[in-house]
Enzyme design. Structure first.
Site, PDB file in Angstrom:
ATOM      1  N   LEU A 175     -25.992  19.041  77.764  1.00 36.64           N
ATOM      2  CA  LEU A 175     -26.908  19.690  78.984  1.00 36.64           C
ATOM      3  C   LEU A 175     -27.668  18.592  79.404  1.00 36.64           C
ATOM      4  CD1 LEU A 175     -28.117  22.415  80.226  1.00 36.64           C
ATOM      5  CD2 LEU A 175     -29.845  22.510  78.207  1.00 36.64           C
ATOM      6  N   ILE A 190     -26.612  13.419  73.612  1.00 34.32           N
ATOM      7  CA  ILE A 190     -25.761  14.572  73.390  1.00 34.32           C
ATOM      8  C   ILE A 190     -25.353  14.412  71.875  1.00 34.32           C
ATOM      9  CG2 ILE A 190     -23.573  15.687  73.883  1.00 34.32           C
ATOM     10  CD1 ILE A 190     -25.846  15.769  76.178  1.00 34.32           C
ATOM     11  N   ASP A 219     -32.307  30.558  73.892  1.00 34.68           N
ATOM     12  CA  ASP A 219     -33.175  31.773  73.271  1.00 34.68           C
ATOM     13  C   ASP A 219     -32.673  32.104  71.815  1.00 34.68           C
ATOM     14  OD1 ASP A 219     -35.143  33.120  74.691  1.00 34.68           O
ATOM     15  OD2 ASP A 219     -34.047  35.016  74.479  1.00 34.68           O
ATOM     16  N   ARG A 250     -33.368  28.570  69.569  1.00 37.24           N
ATOM     17  CA  ARG A 250     -34.605  27.813  69.678  1.00 37.24           C
ATOM     18  C   ARG A 250     -35.503  28.217  68.201  1.00 37.24           C
ATOM     19  NH1 ARG A 250     -36.816  27.648  75.249  1.00 37.24           N
ATOM     20  NH2 ARG A 250     -35.694  25.686  75.424  1.00 37.24           N
ATOM     21  N   ILE A 273     -50.921  11.513  51.143  1.00 37.43           N
ATOM     22  CA  ILE A 273     -51.290  11.718  49.660  1.00 37.43           C
ATOM     23  C   ILE A 273     -50.385  10.803  48.809  1.00 37.43           C
ATOM     24  CG2 ILE A 273     -50.584  13.402  47.797  1.00 37.43           C
ATOM     25  CD1 ILE A 273     -51.560  15.572  49.848  1.00 37.43           C
ATOM     26  N   GLY A 295     -49.753   7.623  49.751  1.00 39.26           N
ATOM     27  CA  GLY A 295     -50.202   6.391  49.880  1.00 39.26           C
ATOM     28  C   GLY A 295     -49.200   5.201  50.393  1.00 39.26           C
ATOM     29  N   GLU A 311     -34.388  20.671  72.451  1.00 39.28           N
ATOM     30  CA  GLU A 311     -34.428  22.201  72.979  1.00 39.28           C
ATOM     31  C   GLU A 311     -35.714  22.553  73.383  1.00 39.28           C
ATOM     32  OE1 GLU A 311     -32.323  24.995  70.438  1.00 39.28           O
ATOM     33  OE2 GLU A 311     -31.291  23.271  69.394  1.00 39.28           O
TER      34      GLU A 311
END
Length: 391
Positions: free
Chosen positions: A134, A166, A247, A250, A345, A347, A371
């Site tokens: 996309l 991609i 949809d 995600r 925590i 360190g 996304e």
């Protein structure tokens, strides 16, 4: 994973609880303590993990039952549970499973029976590697700005343009490519087209290295010819197909972030108990207890949003745009906070290469971008809210 009490929530069924235990046991046995490391050859590791997921039957959850899957249609709660439990042990294993689902998702949800029969059985066994193409150099969150073109040439499309970032680029067997087919301007002029990786005119221009080891690439299409029958759905329906696919998937990005966050909390808790400071365990310090409390609260809140969104989709909702956006946004941002706290925590060890917190820190960052970046999710939530409320 120390806290599994959420599996008793009413969002989940007994089959989901069994699946969670199965995937958790499988991932623990396969990756033990080193699932985030030793990826000297990422391509080979992805192939091995994909084959193992296929052999275990886990990747069957990424395709419908008619083509070798588990459920009649994609079950989002199952996808989320698998990603959560894989991510707890290995970021790369989560990536491999996720891309089998997302890469073939447009075919599962919108493809013709011929397209589904051609590509889904192999995807569900792990024999075929799927990809979702996309993003472009100048079109990421703004899908309507896609410039890659697919021009009709007889009974074929000739595709020209570039895609970038991609996932599975360079190792995929097929790509679902979103290109401009010219039915209208903007979002209404896009189509989704299946492009086999061996198609002449498709070139992997560049392999992209990121802070977490995943196979990514920039692709170039130079009059890459594919039959019109490879188009998914009607011409001009690409935007709807892309959004419909996202949809579903995600929420699963949020689930992967949740797995990372749970691992961060478990690692931080163990560290706070065994590390002494000023003669007492770190866990006795009120400041550290506050940090652990905030991590635990963020994790439960994220889980509630994720499984609310997944349950809503599984109940037959046509769209869960708002719910999925909330789940993805909150879970990824919360996981970033939790992992940063774990690093603090630990360190110095928390930023040392080879430690789990350091690996988690690299793994989580991309989830706030892909996304739909966090800023885009806020726009989606706000616009949906405004559209659904009375002035």
């Amino acid at each position: 994973m120390s806290d599994q009490s959420y599996l008793a929530w009413p969002f989940l069924e007994d089959s989901h609880r069994s699946l969670a235990r199965e995937v958790s046991d499988w991932a623990a046995a396969r990756f033990e303590a080193d699932g985030f490391y030793d990826h000297a050859d990422v391509d080979a590791d992805c192939a091995a993990i994909r084959a193992a997921l296929g052999e275990a039957g886990i990747v069957r959850n990424a395709v419908p039952a008619a083509f070798g899957g588990i459920h009649e249609r994609l079950d989002v709660r199952s996808l989320c549970l698998i990603r959560e439990h894989l991510a707890y042990r290995s970021g790369l294993a989560d990536f491999v499973f996720a891309m089998q689902g997302l890469g073939s998702g447009a075919i599962s949800l919108f493809g013709s029976s011929d397209q589904q029969q051609a590509w889904l059985p192999g995807t569900g066994t792990g024999k075929l590697c799927a990809a979702f193409a996309l993003t472009e150099p100048d079109a990421g969150s703004d899908v309507a700005a896609i410039s890659t073109r697919a021009e009709l040439d007889g009974d074929h499309y000739a595709i020209s343009g570039e895609k970038t970032f991609i996932s599975n680029g360079g190792i995929a067997d097929f790509y679902v490519v979103f290109a401009r087919t010219g039915e209208a301007d903007g979002a209404r002029g896009l189509s989704a087209i299946i492009v086999p990786a061996t198609t002449p005119g498709l070139e992997v221009v560049e392999r992209i290295e990121t802070i977490a080891p995943h196979p990514l690439a920039r692709l170039r299409f130079d009059k890459c010819r594919v039959p019109v029958t490879h188009r998914i759905g009607e011409g001009g329906s690409g935007f709807r197909i892309a959004m419909g696919t996202l949809d579903v998937f995600r929420s699963t990005v949020g689930a992967a972030a949740l797995g990372f966050a749970r691992r961060a909390l478990d690692e931080a808790t163990a560290r706070a108990r065994r590390r002494n400071l000023f003669g007492a365990p770190l866990a006795d310090l009120p400041g550290v207890q506050t940090q652990l409390a905030e991590m635990a609260m963020d994790i439960d809140a994220a889980a509630l949003l994720i499984y609310r969104a997944a349950w809503t989709k599984d109940q037959g909702a046509a769209r869960v745009t708002r719910e999925a956006a909330m789940a993805k946004l909150y879970a990824t941002e919360a996981a970033q906070r939790a992992i940063d706290t774990a690093v603090q925590i630990f360190g110095g060890l928390g930023v040392t290469k080879g430690s789990v917190p350091e690996a988690l820190y690299r793994e989580i960052r991309a989830l706030r971008i892909y996304e739909g970046a966090s800023e885009v999710q806020k726009l989606v939530i706000a616009r949906t809210h405004l559209a659904e409320t009375t002035p």
